[in-house]
Motif scaffolding. Structure first.
Motif, PDB file in Angstrom:
ATOM      1  N   PHE A  17      -8.433  -2.744   3.179  1.00 37.10           N
ATOM      2  CA  PHE A  17      -8.487  -2.242   4.551  1.00 37.10           C
ATOM      3  C   PHE A  17      -9.286  -0.953   4.580  1.00 37.10           C
ATOM      4  O   PHE A  17      -9.096  -0.086   3.731  1.00 37.10           O
ATOM      5  CB  PHE A  17      -7.077  -1.970   5.088  1.00 37.10           C
ATOM      6  CG  PHE A  17      -6.345  -3.221   5.469  1.00 37.10           C
ATOM      7  CD1 PHE A  17      -6.488  -3.769   6.733  1.00 37.10           C
ATOM      8  CD2 PHE A  17      -5.530  -3.864   4.555  1.00 37.10           C
ATOM      9  CE1 PHE A  17      -5.828  -4.941   7.080  1.00 37.10           C
ATOM     10  CE2 PHE A  17      -4.865  -5.037   4.892  1.00 37.10           C
ATOM     11  CZ  PHE A  17      -5.015  -5.576   6.162  1.00 37.10           C
ATOM     12  N   ALA A  26      -4.883  -3.535  -0.248  1.00 34.12           N
ATOM     13  CA  ALA A  26      -3.524  -4.000   0.072  1.00 34.12           C
ATOM     14  C   ALA A  26      -3.107  -5.099  -0.903  1.00 34.12           C
ATOM     15  O   ALA A  26      -1.941  -5.220  -1.264  1.00 34.12           O
ATOM     16  CB  ALA A  26      -3.474  -4.519   1.499  1.00 34.12           C
ATOM     17  N   GLY A  47       5.483  -3.297   2.602  1.00 30.75           N
ATOM     18  CA  GLY A  47       4.171  -2.690   2.443  1.00 30.75           C
ATOM     19  C   GLY A  47       3.482  -2.992   1.120  1.00 30.75           C
ATOM     20  O   GLY A  47       2.393  -2.475   0.846  1.00 30.75           O
ATOM     21  N   CYS A  48       4.088  -3.834   0.280  1.00 32.19           N
ATOM     22  CA  CYS A  48       3.500  -4.089  -1.049  1.00 32.19           C
ATOM     23  C   CYS A  48       2.405  -5.158  -1.012  1.00 32.19           C
ATOM     24  O   CYS A  48       1.773  -5.430  -2.023  1.00 32.19           O
ATOM     25  CB  CYS A  48       4.580  -4.455  -2.064  1.00 32.19           C
ATOM     26  SG  CYS A  48       5.266  -6.101  -1.814  1.00 32.19           S
ATOM     27  N   GLY A  49       2.217  -5.797   0.143  1.00 32.47           N
ATOM     28  CA  GLY A  49       1.081  -6.720   0.242  1.00 32.47           C
ATOM     29  C   GLY A  49       1.443  -8.194   0.349  1.00 32.47           C
ATOM     30  O   GLY A  49       0.571  -9.060   0.237  1.00 32.47           O
ATOM     31  N   LYS A  50       2.697  -8.493   0.629  1.00 33.46           N
ATOM     32  CA  LYS A  50       3.128  -9.901   0.694  1.00 33.46           C
ATOM     33  C   LYS A  50       2.465 -10.637   1.870  1.00 33.46           C
ATOM     34  O   LYS A  50       1.879 -11.694   1.693  1.00 33.46           O
ATOM     35  CB  LYS A  50       4.665  -9.981   0.828  1.00 33.46           C
ATOM     36  CG  LYS A  50       5.412  -9.234  -0.268  1.00 33.46           C
ATOM     37  CD  LYS A  50       6.914  -9.367  -0.120  1.00 33.46           C
ATOM     38  CE  LYS A  50       7.520  -8.747   1.154  1.00 33.46           C
ATOM     39  NZ  LYS A  50       7.392  -7.281   1.235  1.00 33.46           N
ATOM     40  N   SER A  51       2.580 -10.035   3.051  1.00 39.74           N
ATOM     41  CA  SER A  51       2.010 -10.701   4.232  1.00 39.74           C
ATOM     42  C   SER A  51       0.489 -10.783   4.134  1.00 39.74           C
ATOM     43  O   SER A  51      -0.108 -11.811   4.467  1.00 39.74           O
ATOM     44  CB  SER A  51       2.393  -9.957   5.514  1.00 39.74           C
ATOM     45  OG  SER A  51       3.781 -10.016   5.713  1.00 39.74           O
ATOM     46  N   VAL A  52      -0.122  -9.718   3.669  1.00 43.44           N
ATOM     47  CA  VAL A  52      -1.586  -9.724   3.560  1.00 43.44           C
ATOM     48  C   VAL A  52      -2.036 -10.799   2.558  1.00 43.44           C
ATOM     49  O   VAL A  52      -3.048 -11.475   2.769  1.00 43.44           O
ATOM     50  CB  VAL A  52      -2.142  -8.324   3.188  1.00 43.44           C
ATOM     51  CG1 VAL A  52      -3.637  -8.388   2.964  1.00 43.44           C
ATOM     52  CG2 VAL A  52      -1.838  -7.311   4.294  1.00 43.44           C
TER      53      VAL A  52
HETATM   54  N1  LIG Z   1      -3.995  -3.531  10.042  1.00 45.42           N
HETATM   55  C1  LIG Z   1      -3.910  -2.785   8.929  1.00 45.42           C
HETATM   56  N2  LIG Z   1      -4.634  -1.662   8.803  1.00 45.42           N
HETATM   57  C2  LIG Z   1      -4.594  -0.912   7.679  1.00 45.42           C
HETATM   58  N3  LIG Z   1      -3.836  -1.197   6.611  1.00 45.42           N
HETATM   59  C3  LIG Z   1      -3.089  -2.304   6.674  1.00 45.42           C
HETATM   60  C4  LIG Z   1      -3.064  -3.155   7.824  1.00 45.42           C
HETATM   61  N4  LIG Z   1      -2.226  -4.174   7.586  1.00 45.42           N
HETATM   62  C5  LIG Z   1      -1.740  -3.970   6.350  1.00 45.42           C
HETATM   63  N5  LIG Z   1      -2.260  -2.841   5.796  1.00 45.42           N
HETATM   64  C6  LIG Z   1      -2.000  -2.312   4.461  1.00 45.42           C
HETATM   65  O1  LIG Z   1      -1.600  -3.392   3.647  1.00 45.42           O
HETATM   66  C7  LIG Z   1      -0.409  -3.067   2.965  1.00 45.42           C
HETATM   67  C8  LIG Z   1       0.401  -4.318   2.769  1.00 45.42           C
HETATM   68  O2  LIG Z   1       0.891  -4.782   4.008  1.00 45.42           O
HETATM   69  P1  LIG Z   1       1.762  -6.086   4.148  1.00 45.42           P
HETATM   70  O3  LIG Z   1       1.138  -7.182   3.364  1.00 45.42           O
HETATM   71  O4  LIG Z   1       1.963  -6.306   5.590  1.00 45.42           O
HETATM   72  O5  LIG Z   1       3.118  -5.662   3.441  1.00 45.42           O
HETATM   73  P2  LIG Z   1       4.467  -6.501   3.261  1.00 45.42           P
HETATM   74  O6  LIG Z   1       4.641  -6.640   1.786  1.00 45.42           O
HETATM   75  O7  LIG Z   1       5.552  -5.659   3.855  1.00 45.42           O
HETATM   76  O8  LIG Z   1       4.290  -7.813   3.957  1.00 45.42           O
HETATM   77  C9  LIG Z   1       0.267  -2.013   3.783  1.00 45.42           C
HETATM   78  O9  LIG Z   1       0.980  -1.121   2.997  1.00 45.42           O
HETATM   79  C10 LIG Z   1      -0.896  -1.292   4.426  1.00 45.42           C
HETATM   80  O10 LIG Z   1      -1.351  -0.281   3.558  1.00 45.42           O
END
Ligand SMILES: Nc1ncnc2c1ncn2[C@@H]1O[C@H](COP(=O)(O)OP(=O)(O)O)[C@@H](O)[C@H]1O
Ligand SMILES: [Mg+2]
Length: 279
Positions: A17, A26, A47-52
């Motif tokens: 990102f 991420a 915030g560890c990157g699971k959804s991403v």
């Molecule tokens: N739209 C965004 N803009 C900037 N950074 C993002 C965005 N979405 C996610 N991130 C970054 O990606 C990291 C992982 O997010 P995410 O995969 O949602 O975490 P989780 O493990 O809770 O699902 C977040 O900590 C954040 O740093």
């Protein structure tokens, strides 16, 4: 050696990102595999990157994010080579996803019955009327009261929990080869959660659907998963079969996670029972 059973093969996946503070990775070189019919839990702190990771697999990352490296192979095919149209087809057919936020994946201008019927008609030779009946059945299966009324509702007329269940009904309607479920039951109450987990297990048993189950609930992991992937700061830090991971966590984060669960001993007993039933 070629593995006939291999369904999803994620290799060195990297998603960044652009932020005011510069580029943030991420997902930072993630590797894992999912076999046909396998339930793999992905755990890790917020915030560890699971959804991403899930969005990256489906090529649904949008600006300011970008997949900057790695490969995703589904049934041996490199998804980077898929056109937008081919990806759309794949997402409605072979891979379906239950998102954390259901409003984003339901279309506000169509009734839920119409949307579920569309999915059903894509996969089964049925008449409109039969598809609608099947949609009502699916709504009943996810325990929606007055399903014959709800089928004609629009998404905004339903509560968050109901919308979540509608989305689950839709995702299960297409008998996918892979279901990616991102904290699918977090917002639901315990009884409904248990029913939905049962539904997912049924899907696996009946159609050999593989499930990538993102969750922070170790109870769900103990009940559902064959294998567990632990993520920390964009990386996979531990991976193993569910029994080994509960018995003998290696990474400090995983150890901490296990310790933070008040009922960890009960979970372990449950797991042992499951283990002895399966063997
Ligand atoms: N739209 C965004 N803009 C900037 N950074 C993002 C965005 N979405 C996610 N991130 C970054 O990606 C990291 C992982 O997010 P995410 O995969 O949602 O975490 P989780 O493990 O809770 O699902 C977040 O900590 C954040 O740093
Ligand atoms: Mg998430």
């Amino acid at each position: 050696m070629h593995n006939e059973n291999l369904l999803l093969d994620v290799q060195n996946l990297r998603t960044c990102f652009q932020t005011d503070q510069g580029e943030v990775a991420a997902v930072d070189g993630v590797d894992f595999k999912i076999n046909k019919g396998e339930v793999v839990a992905v755990v890790g702190e917020s915030g560890c990157g699971k959804s991403v990771t899930a969005f990256s697999i489906l090529k649904l990352v949008s600006r300011p994010g970008k997949v900057t490296g790695g490969k995703v192979l589904f049934e041996g095919k490199d998804l980077a080579q898929f056109s937008d149209k081919a990806m759309q087809k794949l997402r409605g057919n072979d891979i379906s996803m239950i998102f954390q936020e259901p409003l984003t994946s339901l279309n506000p201008v169509y009734t839920v019955g119409y949307q579920i019927s569309e999915v059903i008609l894509l996969h089964q030779k049925l008449t409109q009327k039969e598809a609608r009946e099947k949609a009502v059945d699916m709504l009943k299966k996810v325990n929606i009261p007055r399903a014959d009324k709800v089928v004609d509702s629009f998404p905004h007329e339903l509560s968050g929990g109901m919308r979540q269940r509608v989305m689950i009904a839709m995702a299960l309607s297409c008998n996918p080869k892979l279901l990616i479920a991102d904290e699918p039951t977090t917002a639901l109450d315990v009884t409904i959660q248990a029913q939905i987990l049962e539904l997912m297990k049924g899907l696996r048993n009946d159609f050999n659907t593989a499930i990538m189950m993102i969750t922070h609930d170790l109870g769900v992991v103990a009940e559902m998963a064959d294998r567990v992937i632990v993520m920390y700061a964009g990386k996979v830090v531990e991976e193993g079969d569910v029994f080994t991971l509960f018995k003998d966590p290696k990474h400090p984060y995983t150890k901490g996670l296990m310790k933070s669960i008040p009922k960890i001993h009960e979970l372990k007993v449950e797991l042992l029972l499951r283990h002895s039933c399966e063997n």
